[in-house]
Design a protein around this motif. Structure first.
Motif, PDB file in Angstrom:
ATOM      1  N   LEU A  10      -0.918   8.532   6.629  1.00  0.00           N
ATOM      2  CA  LEU A  10      -0.048   7.397   6.310  1.00  0.00           C
ATOM      3  C   LEU A  10      -0.813   6.301   5.574  1.00  0.00           C
ATOM      4  O   LEU A  10      -0.284   5.689   4.638  1.00  0.00           O
ATOM      5  CB  LEU A  10       0.597   6.849   7.587  1.00  0.00           C
ATOM      6  CG  LEU A  10       1.564   7.802   8.293  1.00  0.00           C
ATOM      7  CD1 LEU A  10       1.909   7.271   9.684  1.00  0.00           C
ATOM      8  CD2 LEU A  10       2.827   8.018   7.466  1.00  0.00           C
ATOM      9  N   LEU A  11      -2.061   6.075   5.975  1.00  0.00           N
ATOM     10  CA  LEU A  11      -2.875   5.074   5.289  1.00  0.00           C
ATOM     11  C   LEU A  11      -3.152   5.506   3.849  1.00  0.00           C
ATOM     12  O   LEU A  11      -3.033   4.702   2.922  1.00  0.00           O
ATOM     13  CB  LEU A  11      -4.177   4.835   6.056  1.00  0.00           C
ATOM     14  CG  LEU A  11      -5.164   3.835   5.466  1.00  0.00           C
ATOM     15  CD1 LEU A  11      -4.504   2.515   5.096  1.00  0.00           C
ATOM     16  CD2 LEU A  11      -6.307   3.605   6.427  1.00  0.00           C
ATOM     17  N   ARG A  12      -3.487   6.776   3.654  1.00  0.00           N
ATOM     18  CA  ARG A  12      -3.694   7.275   2.284  1.00  0.00           C
ATOM     19  C   ARG A  12      -2.426   7.109   1.440  1.00  0.00           C
ATOM     20  O   ARG A  12      -2.486   6.722   0.274  1.00  0.00           O
ATOM     21  CB  ARG A  12      -4.118   8.735   2.317  1.00  0.00           C
ATOM     22  CG  ARG A  12      -5.555   8.960   2.680  1.00  0.00           C
ATOM     23  CD  ARG A  12      -5.949  10.432   2.549  1.00  0.00           C
ATOM     24  NE  ARG A  12      -7.251  10.664   3.112  1.00  0.00           N
ATOM     25  CZ  ARG A  12      -7.474  11.056   4.361  1.00  0.00           C
ATOM     26  NH1 ARG A  12      -6.475  11.287   5.190  1.00  0.00           N
ATOM     27  NH2 ARG A  12      -8.718  11.233   4.791  1.00  0.00           N
ATOM     28  N   LYS A  13      -1.270   7.406   2.040  1.00  0.00           N
ATOM     29  CA  LYS A  13      -0.003   7.246   1.324  1.00  0.00           C
ATOM     30  C   LYS A  13       0.206   5.784   0.920  1.00  0.00           C
ATOM     31  O   LYS A  13       0.658   5.500  -0.185  1.00  0.00           O
ATOM     32  CB  LYS A  13       1.161   7.724   2.189  1.00  0.00           C
ATOM     33  CG  LYS A  13       2.499   7.583   1.500  1.00  0.00           C
ATOM     34  CD  LYS A  13       3.636   8.083   2.359  1.00  0.00           C
ATOM     35  CE  LYS A  13       4.963   7.894   1.631  1.00  0.00           C
ATOM     36  NZ  LYS A  13       6.086   8.394   2.428  1.00  0.00           N
ATOM     37  N   SER A  14      -0.131   4.849   1.805  1.00  0.00           N
ATOM     38  CA  SER A  14       0.043   3.433   1.472  1.00  0.00           C
ATOM     39  C   SER A  14      -0.846   3.047   0.290  1.00  0.00           C
ATOM     40  O   SER A  14      -0.424   2.294  -0.589  1.00  0.00           O
ATOM     41  CB  SER A  14      -0.225   2.538   2.691  1.00  0.00           C
ATOM     42  OG  SER A  14      -1.607   2.409   2.954  1.00  0.00           O
ATOM     43  N   LEU A  15      -2.077   3.575   0.241  1.00  0.00           N
ATOM     44  CA  LEU A  15      -2.967   3.264  -0.873  1.00  0.00           C
ATOM     45  C   LEU A  15      -2.492   3.931  -2.163  1.00  0.00           C
ATOM     46  O   LEU A  15      -2.585   3.337  -3.241  1.00  0.00           O
ATOM     47  CB  LEU A  15      -4.403   3.656  -0.531  1.00  0.00           C
ATOM     48  CG  LEU A  15      -5.039   2.788   0.558  1.00  0.00           C
ATOM     49  CD1 LEU A  15      -6.388   3.354   0.972  1.00  0.00           C
ATOM     50  CD2 LEU A  15      -5.171   1.345   0.107  1.00  0.00           C
ATOM     51  N   ASP A  16      -1.962   5.128  -2.076  1.00  0.00           N
ATOM     52  CA  ASP A  16      -1.379   5.780  -3.259  1.00  0.00           C
ATOM     53  C   ASP A  16      -0.208   4.964  -3.801  1.00  0.00           C
ATOM     54  O   ASP A  16      -0.052   4.815  -5.019  1.00  0.00           O
ATOM     55  CB  ASP A  16      -0.892   7.191  -2.923  1.00  0.00           C
ATOM     56  CG  ASP A  16      -2.021   8.180  -2.687  1.00  0.00           C
ATOM     57  OD1 ASP A  16      -3.184   7.887  -3.072  1.00  0.00           O
ATOM     58  OD2 ASP A  16      -1.746   9.249  -2.106  1.00  0.00           O
TER      59      ASP A  16
END
Length: 140
Positions: A10-16
């Motif tokens: 989820l954190l990676r998705k937010s940065l993407d």
């Protein structure tokens, strides 16, 4: 069997989503009662923002001010709490109003509830930020 995304996912998705300059999409990853904290925010910038609408209002003009072209580094860490992830990352781009380079490193601590961000705490260098925004030299 359904794959449930981890806090790190989820954190990676937010940065993407951030890199895609989709501030509305980023806000939609947050719970209504999200709290965002920026402990090192420079004077005149909020150190704490409460609520999804307020956070979107704060972020929505970001792509008009700073063009983030890439996130050159990203390390995401899991924690003992399955709802918490930490990221060390950097952003590279330019300030649109003055053409200055924007190179920033961040440490971000994010807590999720039901797949949504409920707590977002981000540490970064306010001197480097103010230098990029103003054009002053920084010997840091």
């Amino acid at each position: 069997m359904t794959n449930i995304p981890t806090a790190a996912d989820l954190l990676r998705k937010s940065l993407d989503t951030f890199l895609a300059k989709d501030m509305k999409g980023w806000a939609d990853l947050c719970a209504e009662d999200v709290v965002a904290e920026f402990p090192f925010a420079p004077e005149g910038s909020p150190a704490r923002i409460e609520g999804k609408t307020a956070l979107y209002d704060y972020l929505r003009g970001y792509p008009d001010a700073i063009d983030i072209a890439s996130l050159p580094t990203l390390k995401v860490y899991t924690t003992d709490d399955a709802n918490v992830a930490i990221a060390e990352w950097s952003a590279s781009g330019k300030v649109l109003s003055n053409g200055n380079p924007y190179e920033m490193r961040y440490a971000t601590f994010v807590t999720f509830r039901d797949g949504l961000i409920v707590s977002y705490r981000e540490y970064w260098n306010p001197q480097a930020f103010m230098t990029a925004m103003s054009g002053a030299s920084f010997d840091g």
